[in-house]
Design a protein around this motif. Sequence first.
Motif, PDB file in Angstrom:
ATOM      1  N   GLY A 130     185.557  39.670   5.946  1.00 37.84           N
ATOM      2  CA  GLY A 130     185.912  40.329   4.698  1.00 37.84           C
ATOM      3  C   GLY A 130     185.958  41.835   4.836  1.00 37.84           C
ATOM      4  O   GLY A 130     185.374  42.421   5.747  1.00 37.84           O
ATOM      5  N   ARG A 162     182.640  43.806   4.922  1.00 37.78           N
ATOM      6  CA  ARG A 162     181.941  43.710   6.215  1.00 37.78           C
ATOM      7  C   ARG A 162     182.692  44.482   7.295  1.00 37.78           C
ATOM      8  O   ARG A 162     182.084  45.045   8.203  1.00 37.78           O
ATOM      9  CB  ARG A 162     181.754  42.243   6.615  1.00 37.78           C
ATOM     10  N   PHE A 193     180.816  34.546   0.642  1.00 32.79           N
ATOM     11  CA  PHE A 193     181.930  35.444   0.966  1.00 32.79           C
ATOM     12  C   PHE A 193     182.321  36.269  -0.256  1.00 32.79           C
ATOM     13  O   PHE A 193     182.521  37.488  -0.162  1.00 32.79           O
ATOM     14  CB  PHE A 193     183.139  34.630   1.449  1.00 32.79           C
ATOM     15  N   GLU A 230     181.311  39.866   0.905  1.00 34.50           N
ATOM     16  CA  GLU A 230     182.364  40.409   1.766  1.00 34.50           C
ATOM     17  C   GLU A 230     183.581  40.947   1.028  1.00 34.50           C
ATOM     18  O   GLU A 230     184.412  41.633   1.618  1.00 34.50           O
ATOM     19  CB  GLU A 230     182.800  39.353   2.781  1.00 34.50           C
TER      20      GLU A 230
END
Length: 251
Positions: free
Chosen positions: A5, A8, A140, A144
Amino acid sequence: MARLGFARKLASADRCLFGTWVKIPALEPIEILADAGFDYIVIDQEHAPLTFEFAYQATVVAQGAGLSVLVRVPDRSGSHLQRLLDAGVDGILVPRVTSVDEASAAVRQMVFSPGGDRGIGITSRAGRWGGLDRAEYLRFGDEEVLRAVQLEERAAIEAVDDILDVPGLNGVFLGMGDLQLSSRLPSADPQLQKLVDKLLSAAEARGIPAGTAVQTAAQAREAADRGYRFVMVSNDTSLLRSAASDLRSQI
C-alpha cells in the motif's frame, strides 16, 4: 504476493516519491506516465471533470502498470470516499480542510468501524471480489491506505499540530497555491515560509508524510530536500501543452 500500500511505500522508501496529477479523462496518458517512471498518479476530481467511473477505470489501468493511485476528491463532504476505497485506490486527498472537526469527519469515513465509520465491502475490488481474507482486507484498509488532508489556508496550518493528532490521519498535503491566495502572500515571503516550516516540523515529529505540488523538476528536488515525502510534479495537461509549445516554437 501481497500488494504494498501507498502508506507503507512512503514509510519504507529511502527517497521522496514523485507523481503527477491526472486531469485528462483518458487511459492512454496513464500508461504513458507509468512508462515514464512516475511512482504514482493523483486523479484530480477537484479541478478536473473526472467521474467516478473514470477514476475506477484509471485505477485498474494504473495499478496494472505498476503505479500507485491517489484520488483528490471533489470536496470535503465525504460523499465519494466509500466508493473510491471500495474501488481499491491507494489513497485519498481531501481538499480544503480547515479545522480539526473537518479533518476528523473526513478521516473517520476512511477508517473501518469501530475506529471509524467506513463500512465493510469485502466483495468489492478492494477485497478482491471477496477473495481476500477478511483480516487482511481490514488490515490493509486501516494500515496501508493513505488518508491525507489538504491544508490550504493560514488558519489550518496554524492549527496543524491539533489537526495532525486526529486518529487515523496518516498523510498531509500542503496546498501552496491556495495558501498564497488566502494569505495574500507570495511564496517567498518569510511569513509564508514560516508556516511551511511549521507544517513540515509537525509532520516529521509525528512520522506523518507530508506532500505538496510543484511545477518543475528543480522545484521537486528542492521540495524533497526540504523534507516532503511525496511530491506531485506538473500534470498531464501541462506536460502535453509544454511539449506541444516547445515543438511548435522549434518549428
